[in-house]
Design a protein around this motif. Structure first.
Motif, PDB file in Angstrom:
ATOM      1  N   LEU A  97       0.838  -1.189   0.000  1.00 58.23           N
ATOM      2  CA  LEU A  97       0.000   0.000   0.000  1.00 58.23           C
ATOM      3  C   LEU A  97       0.880   1.250   0.000  1.00 58.23           C
ATOM      4  CD1 LEU A  97      -2.519  -1.140   2.771  1.00 58.23           C
ATOM      5  CD2 LEU A  97      -2.677  -1.502   0.299  1.00 58.23           C
ATOM      6  N   ALA A  98       0.320   2.361  -0.444  1.00 58.57           N
ATOM      7  CA  ALA A  98       1.072   3.618  -0.480  1.00 58.57           C
ATOM      8  C   ALA A  98       1.511   3.993   0.929  1.00 58.57           C
ATOM      9  CB  ALA A  98       0.204   4.721  -1.081  1.00 58.57           C
ATOM     10  N   GLY A  99       2.780   4.382   1.076  1.00 58.68           N
ATOM     11  CA  GLY A  99       3.304   4.687   2.404  1.00 58.68           C
ATOM     12  C   GLY A  99       4.206   5.897   2.467  1.00 58.68           C
ATOM     13  N   ARG A 100       4.363   6.615   1.350  1.00 57.86           N
ATOM     14  CA  ARG A 100       5.231   7.812   1.351  1.00 57.86           C
ATOM     15  C   ARG A 100       4.356   9.036   1.590  1.00 57.86           C
ATOM     16  NH1 ARG A 100      10.335   7.343   0.897  1.00 57.86           N
ATOM     17  NH2 ARG A 100      11.206   5.376   0.161  1.00 57.86           N
ATOM     18  N   HIS A 101       4.389   9.499   2.809  1.00 63.17           N
ATOM     19  CA  HIS A 101       3.490  10.573   3.230  1.00 63.17           C
ATOM     20  C   HIS A 101       4.132  11.962   3.181  1.00 63.17           C
ATOM     21  CE1 HIS A 101       0.387   7.808   4.718  1.00 63.17           C
ATOM     22  NE2 HIS A 101       1.378   7.048   5.142  1.00 63.17           N
ATOM     23  N   LEU A 102       5.460  12.039   3.076  1.00 56.00           N
ATOM     24  CA  LEU A 102       6.147  13.325   3.185  1.00 56.00           C
ATOM     25  C   LEU A 102       6.531  13.862   1.806  1.00 56.00           C
ATOM     26  CD1 LEU A 102       8.502  12.517   6.203  1.00 56.00           C
ATOM     27  CD2 LEU A 102       6.202  13.524   6.249  1.00 56.00           C
ATOM     28  N   VAL A 103       6.287  15.135   1.601  1.00 57.39           N
ATOM     29  CA  VAL A 103       6.637  15.801   0.339  1.00 57.39           C
ATOM     30  C   VAL A 103       7.285  17.148   0.656  1.00 57.39           C
ATOM     31  CG1 VAL A 103       4.817  14.683  -0.999  1.00 57.39           C
ATOM     32  CG2 VAL A 103       4.337  16.841   0.160  1.00 57.39           C
ATOM     33  N   HIS A 104       7.821  17.781  -0.427  1.00 52.52           N
ATOM     34  CA  HIS A 104       8.428  19.129  -0.315  1.00 52.52           C
ATOM     35  C   HIS A 104       9.487  19.170   0.785  1.00 52.52           C
ATOM     36  CE1 HIS A 104       5.395  20.383  -3.107  1.00 52.52           C
ATOM     37  NE2 HIS A 104       4.408  20.219  -2.243  1.00 52.52           N
ATOM     38  N   VAL A 105      10.422  18.234   0.712  1.00 55.28           N
ATOM     39  CA  VAL A 105      11.485  18.166   1.718  1.00 55.28           C
ATOM     40  C   VAL A 105      12.585  19.151   1.342  1.00 55.28           C
ATOM     41  CG1 VAL A 105      13.159  16.686   2.870  1.00 55.28           C
ATOM     42  CG2 VAL A 105      10.951  15.739   2.130  1.00 55.28           C
ATOM     43  N   HIS A 106      12.917  20.026   2.264  1.00 53.89           N
ATOM     44  CA  HIS A 106      14.004  20.995   2.067  1.00 53.89           C
ATOM     45  C   HIS A 106      14.855  21.017   3.329  1.00 53.89           C
ATOM     46  CE1 HIS A 106      12.113  22.647  -1.570  1.00 53.89           C
ATOM     47  NE2 HIS A 106      10.968  22.566  -0.915  1.00 53.89           N
ATOM     48  N   SER A 107      16.112  21.374   3.177  1.00 51.74           N
ATOM     49  CA  SER A 107      17.001  21.435   4.336  1.00 51.74           C
ATOM     50  C   SER A 107      17.960  22.595   4.195  1.00 51.74           C
ATOM     51  CB  SER A 107      17.775  20.126   4.501  1.00 51.74           C
ATOM     52  OG  SER A 107      18.590  19.878   3.364  1.00 51.74           O
ATOM     53  N   GLY A 108      18.601  22.967   5.301  1.00 49.33           N
ATOM     54  CA  GLY A 108      19.538  24.085   5.280  1.00 49.33           C
ATOM     55  C   GLY A 108      20.357  24.131   6.551  1.00 49.33           C
ATOM     56  N   THR A 109      21.208  25.155   6.648  1.00 44.31           N
ATOM     57  CA  THR A 109      22.091  25.343   7.791  1.00 44.31           C
ATOM     58  C   THR A 109      21.821  26.715   8.387  1.00 44.31           C
ATOM     59  OG1 THR A 109      23.791  23.962   6.774  1.00 44.31           O
ATOM     60  CG2 THR A 109      24.502  25.431   8.549  1.00 44.31           C
ATOM     61  N   THR A 110      21.710  26.798   9.706  1.00 42.62           N
ATOM     62  CA  THR A 110      21.483  28.089  10.360  1.00 42.62           C
ATOM     63  C   THR A 110      22.686  28.548  11.161  1.00 42.62           C
ATOM     64  OG1 THR A 110      20.546  27.036  12.318  1.00 42.62           O
ATOM     65  CG2 THR A 110      19.027  27.653  10.567  1.00 42.62           C
ATOM     66  N   ALA A 111      23.563  27.633  11.528  1.00 44.15           N
ATOM     67  CA  ALA A 111      24.768  27.950  12.293  1.00 44.15           C
ATOM     68  C   ALA A 111      25.765  26.847  12.013  1.00 44.15           C
ATOM     69  CB  ALA A 111      24.444  28.026  13.790  1.00 44.15           C
ATOM     70  N   PRO A 112      27.050  27.066  12.309  1.00 46.53           N
ATOM     71  CA  PRO A 112      28.046  26.021  12.015  1.00 46.53           C
ATOM     72  C   PRO A 112      27.701  24.659  12.603  1.00 46.53           C
ATOM     73  CG  PRO A 112      29.141  28.071  12.604  1.00 46.53           C
ATOM     74  CD  PRO A 112      27.677  28.293  12.842  1.00 46.53           C
ATOM     75  N   ASP A 113      26.984  24.645  13.725  1.00 49.20           N
ATOM     76  CA  ASP A 113      26.673  23.371  14.370  1.00 49.20           C
ATOM     77  C   ASP A 113      25.207  22.959  14.217  1.00 49.20           C
ATOM     78  OD1 ASP A 113      25.496  25.263  15.958  1.00 49.20           O
ATOM     79  OD2 ASP A 113      26.364  24.561  17.849  1.00 49.20           O
ATOM     80  N   THR A 114      24.413  23.699  13.434  1.00 51.07           N
ATOM     81  CA  THR A 114      22.960  23.459  13.389  1.00 51.07           C
ATOM     82  C   THR A 114      22.443  23.366  11.957  1.00 51.07           C
ATOM     83  OG1 THR A 114      22.678  24.670  15.471  1.00 51.07           O
ATOM     84  CG2 THR A 114      20.700  24.290  14.146  1.00 51.07           C
ATOM     85  N   VAL A 115      21.671  22.296  11.698  1.00 49.08           N
ATOM     86  CA  VAL A 115      21.005  22.144  10.407  1.00 49.08           C
ATOM     87  C   VAL A 115      19.505  22.004  10.651  1.00 49.08           C
ATOM     88  CG1 VAL A 115      22.975  21.082   9.248  1.00 49.08           C
ATOM     89  CG2 VAL A 115      21.308  19.624  10.445  1.00 49.08           C
ATOM     90  N   TRP A 116      18.740  22.188   9.600  1.00 50.48           N
ATOM     91  CA  TRP A 116      17.290  22.055   9.702  1.00 50.48           C
ATOM     92  C   TRP A 116      16.730  21.276   8.523  1.00 50.48           C
ATOM     93  CZ3 TRP A 116      14.852  24.024   5.489  1.00 50.48           C
ATOM     94  CH2 TRP A 116      15.478  25.068   4.795  1.00 50.48           C
ATOM     95  N   LEU A 117      15.526  20.777   8.700  1.00 48.61           N
ATOM     96  CA  LEU A 117      14.807  20.087   7.631  1.00 48.61           C
ATOM     97  C   LEU A 117      13.325  20.407   7.782  1.00 48.61           C
ATOM     98  CD1 LEU A 117      15.352  16.558   6.238  1.00 48.61           C
ATOM     99  CD2 LEU A 117      13.054  17.177   7.016  1.00 48.61           C
ATOM    100  N   ARG A 118      12.689  20.685   6.672  1.00 46.95           N
ATOM    101  CA  ARG A 118      11.251  20.918   6.700  1.00 46.95           C
ATOM    102  C   ARG A 118      10.588  20.098   5.601  1.00 46.95           C
ATOM    103  NH1 ARG A 118      11.307  27.023   4.285  1.00 46.95           N
ATOM    104  NH2 ARG A 118      11.372  26.450   2.074  1.00 46.95           N
ATOM    105  N   CYS A 119       9.327  19.763   5.812  1.00 51.55           N
ATOM    106  CA  CYS A 119       8.533  19.024   4.829  1.00 51.55           C
ATOM    107  C   CYS A 119       7.076  19.180   5.203  1.00 51.55           C
ATOM    108  CB  CYS A 119       8.951  17.554   4.776  1.00 51.55           C
ATOM    109  SG  CYS A 119       8.795  16.690   6.357  1.00 51.55           S
ATOM    110  N   ARG A 120       6.217  18.519   4.469  1.00 50.05           N
ATOM    111  CA  ARG A 120       4.798  18.520   4.798  1.00 50.05           C
ATOM    112  C   ARG A 120       4.181  17.198   4.396  1.00 50.05           C
ATOM    113  NH1 ARG A 120       2.114  23.434   2.571  1.00 50.05           N
ATOM    114  NH2 ARG A 120       4.071  24.419   3.127  1.00 50.05           N
ATOM    115  N   THR A 121       3.050  16.889   4.984  1.00 49.91           N
ATOM    116  CA  THR A 121       2.355  15.656   4.611  1.00 49.91           C
ATOM    117  C   THR A 121       1.598  15.878   3.304  1.00 49.91           C
ATOM    118  OG1 THR A 121       0.514  16.274   6.043  1.00 49.91           O
ATOM    119  CG2 THR A 121       2.171  14.812   6.966  1.00 49.91           C
ATOM    120  N   ARG A 122       1.485  14.822   2.531  1.00 47.74           N
ATOM    121  CA  ARG A 122       1.023  14.927   1.156  1.00 47.74           C
ATOM    122  C   ARG A 122      -0.435  15.412   1.049  1.00 47.74           C
ATOM    123  NH1 ARG A 122       3.173  12.597  -3.406  1.00 47.74           N
ATOM    124  NH2 ARG A 122       4.586  11.359  -2.108  1.00 47.74           N
TER     125      ARG A 122
END
Length: 789
Positions: free
Chosen positions: A178-203
């Protein structure tokens, strides 16, 4: 192991799924499975992070049909952290020699400790120690500390940490088509030398998710962003015998959270403000200390150790943080993807325990049902009924989420799923409304939202009952009872059974109790409710009539599970056990043989006997008497024995209910069933189901068996009633409860006596009632009651 730890030795891929479920860490908002951070999702491992109430809907093609399913979403994996000697392969227990491996779940502090020694050849080894928490004071934080020690070598160790947005719901094998990939529009970035982020949304549900991760080590941290991940790397110069430490602190928010503007901004800000790992532990441990004090469970021996594990997982799924959320009781906790994270009737086994410890959580869980009352009314209208029809499986918005097809893994066939005909879930909601109100004294809830739910559930039952001239009784037709094996009569064209006793008796109870509540409502409130719901005296008279005339079938001197149950064939139980061994899922065995369990007197779990779980003996006699039947002790014991010999216990709830009922009916066998209920998940007695998520109702139910079942504790009519029936194997134990504003009322059952201690406060006395005495107990007082045989 100790009474406050749960420990696993060695590495065995076959055990990993069960360990991952039983080593989940959570805080009532989020939970993360106990997967090893260096391992990815495959047939052995399933890292999973779930946020309460975060659902998404996808459509799949199954057996030539388009099928829509809503799932609790596996959110981006915050765990990944892997390591290797410079230029070599990443180390995992599936690809590298494992010299030692141990996982220890520290229940007292809500921390998972892992120790592994990887053999690197030539007398070299890498020792890995990790500490992990899902923060119980700040529910949006989680943290992982990794300590790496070189043994017999100096060298560079490469460490890679990540946030992984490429995950899917693949934790249940029978759902993988069955369909199981619920996450879309995945983006990531860096805000500080020691910190990264990731964002997405449910389909489909369009829930926005933001994560931020801060990595701290004794070396520079670099980052990069290969889609769909945010990756951080650090190179550590290891010296033999020296330990290097890498700390990973993560914040997670979704757009369902209150008091935020944007989930990503909130996550970034939260992780920036979070202290280091050691400082995070201080409020986390304090929060856990407070939870353990409020529950105050003291049971000795192996049973006590397992009960404490059960309580740990209940608290991780439904903590005080849950009181701020719009969520129900997920049947498999926040521990895996079985049942798609849906809300069933399991709250029936969970709320009675929570009511006496965390009434604010119970109230919030009932609010979940009230917010979906209009959806339940729409479901009733859709089948031509008045009132409210709550769904058998509920998710985000309260529509019926029960799948239309289910897979029998034994035969490989997709079959119609008729479990949505288990309409007794409405009675479970009503029961919990009443139990919560009695335990908490929350008249405001009962008189408002509680009364509204009771009224609409009662209205549905009254409108579902039809008059049978031949029986001179009302009947409820076309339903499925708690047993679940039986969903139709043999060779019937349409699904459904008539006059399921559990359904009819609980419907009669709902009608009776709702009439009582309406009579006691303050007149202004009663008038408002009557006006808004267009309730008239004629309808109330019908409720009264139906509550006294619903049909309860009997056969051979015992209560029938449903009308016609006694006409079904007897099953060759010994023959099937000899052929198959474990026959808990008898329905699947028979279907694979081309047969059906509908032909036999065989139940998956307690059905009629559930009445003995819900109602104390005097109340059950009253209900049957009101329905025109005399239920004496001999009839009930015969009924218990009859179904005990015809039940396969294909549900973890079955052992619990049978233990509860037998403790009251005749004690013999009660301890054995209690042991089965205790071991259900830790021994994976259902054959592979624990790895898909724990069974929350069974875990909470074992706690409530000790709390209410063996003490006969009832909160009724403003009194605390007790009728102890201790088992010889469990005759001494203690626990604390919260009762109508009294915090920390302590009950201690010793051999032949019951001690009750009420802490000092400005509250009114507690009225203690036993069969032969009444004792008013003032705050600050302790009384010792001698029990009579």
């Amino acid at each position: 192991m100790t009474v406050w730890t749960w420990q696993y030795e060695g590495y065995n891929p076959l055990d990993e799924r069960v360990r991952e479920s039983l080593c989940v860490l959570g805080n009532g908002y989020l939970a993360t499975r106990g997967a090893l951070p260096e391992c990815t999702a495959d047939d052995v491992h399933h890292p999973g992070t779930y946020v309460a109430g975060c659902y998404n809907r996808l459509t799949s093609r199954v057996a030539g049909r388009q099928v829509e399913n809503e799932d609790m979403v596996n959110l981006p994996n915050w765990l990944p952290l892997r390591f290797r000697l410079a230029g070599q392969e990443w180390l995992t227990p599936d690809t590298q020699a494992v010299l030692d491996h141990r996982q220890v779940l520290h229940l007292s502090s809500g921390m998972l400790e892992r120790r592994t020694r990887y053999g690197l050849g030539g007398g070299r080894a890498l020792s890995v120690r990790q500490l992990r928490i899902a923060h119980m004071a700040d529910p949006h934080l989680a943290a992982l500390r990794t300590e790496l020690t070189a043994e017999g070598f100096d060298g560079v160790l490469e460490v890679e940490a990540a946030l992984d947005g490429g995950v899917a719901n693949t934790g249940v094998a029978r759902y993988r088509d069955l369909a199981g990939r619920h996450l879309v529009h995945v983006h990531s970035g860096t805000t500080a030398p020691d910190t990264v982020w990731l964002r997405c949304r449910t389909r489909t549900s369009d829930i926005r998710i933001g994560l931020a991760s801060r990595l701290t080590a004794d070396a520079p941290v670099t980052s990069e962003h290969p889609h769909p991940r945010a990756v951080q790397r650090v190179s550590l110069d290891l010296a033999a015998g020296r330990t290097a430490t890498v700390d990973k602190v993560v914040a997670l928010h979704t757009s369902r959270d209150p008091a935020i503007s944007d989930p990503l901004c909130a996550a970034i800000a939260r992780v920036a403000e979070a202290p280091g790992f050691d400082a995070l532990l201080v409020p986390h441990r304090t929060a856990w200390d407070q939870l353990w004090r409020r529950t105050g469970l003291d049971v000795s021996g192996e049973a006590g150790r397992i009960l404490r594990l059960h309580l740990f997982h209940v608290l991780q799924t439904l903590s005080p943080h849950t009181a701020d959320l719009d969520v129900g009781v997920p049947a498999r906790g926040l521990h895996g993807e079985a049942y798609r994270g849906h809300v069933f009737w399991d709250e029936l086994f969970v709320l009675p325990y929570l009511n006496l410890h965390f009434p604010e959580v119970s109230r919030a869980l009932l609010h979940y049902r009230h917010r979906r009352l209009e959806r339940a009314r729409a479901a009733a209208r859709a089948i031509g009924r008045r009132g409210a029809l709550y769904p058998w499986q509920s998710g985000s918005d309260g529509r019926e989420e029960t799948q239309e097809l289910h897979l029998n893994p034994r035969s490989g066939r997709w079959l119609p799923d008729n479990s949505r005909l288990q309409r007794h879930v409405g009675s479970a909601v009503a029961y919990n409304v009443w139990q919560y109100s009695e335990a908490s004294g929350d008249a405001e809830f009962l008189h408002t939202k509680g009364a509204e739910m009771l009224l609409q559930i009662a209205r549905f039952w009254a409108d579902s009952a039809t008059w049978d001239e031949n029986l001179s009784r009302h009947r409820i037709r076309g339903v499925v009872g708690p047993d679940e094996y039986h969903d139709a009569y043999p060779d019937a064209r349409e699904p459904g059974l008539d006059d399921n006793t559990y359904t009819n008796v609980t419907a009669a109870w709902v009608l009776t109790r709702t009439l009582d509540v309406l009579r006691t409502l303050p007149e202004p409130r009663r008038r408002e409710l009557v006006e808004r719901t267009e309730l008239d005296e004629g309808e109330l008279e019908r409720w009264e009539e139906v509550s006294r005339t619903l049909h309860v079938p009997f056969h051979d001197g015992v209560i029938s599970q449903f009308d016609g149950y006694g006409d079904l064939a007897e099953l060759d139980w010994d023959g099937y056990r000899e052929r198959y061994g474990d026959i808990r899922r008898l329905d699947r065995i028979l279907e694979a043989e081309g047969d059906t369990v509908n032909r036999y007197q065989a139940s998956k779990q307690a059905d009629v006997l559930m009445l003995g779980y819900l109602f104390p003996p005097d109340e059950l006699r009253f209900l049957f008497g009101r329905l025109g039947h005399s239920l004496d002790d001999d009839t009930w014991r015969r009924t218990v024995d009859y179904y005990l010999s015809r039940t396969s216990h294909g549900s973890t709830l079955s052992g619990l209910v049978h233990s509860w009922v037998l403790a009251r009916a005749r004690r013999t066998g009660a301890w054995e069933f209690f042991q089965e209920a205790l071991r259900g998940d830790i021994a994976d007695l259902q054959g592979g189901t624990t790895g898909e998520g724990i069974h929350l109702g069974a875990m909470a139910g074992t706690l409530d068996l000790v709390q209410r079942g063996l003490t006969g504790l009832e909160t009724r009519d403003g009194t605390l009633r007790l009728d102890p029936a201790p088992l010889p194997e469990l005759s001494s134990y203690g626990f604390a409860i919260r009762y109508q504003g009294h915090w920390g009322v302590r009950l201690t059952l010793e051999h032949g006596s019951l001690q009750i201690a009420v802490p000092s406060s400005d509250r009114s006395p507690i009225d203690i009632r036993m069969a032969d005495r009444a004792v008013p107990l003032e705050p600050g007082e302790t009384c010792l009651l001698l029990l009579r045989d």
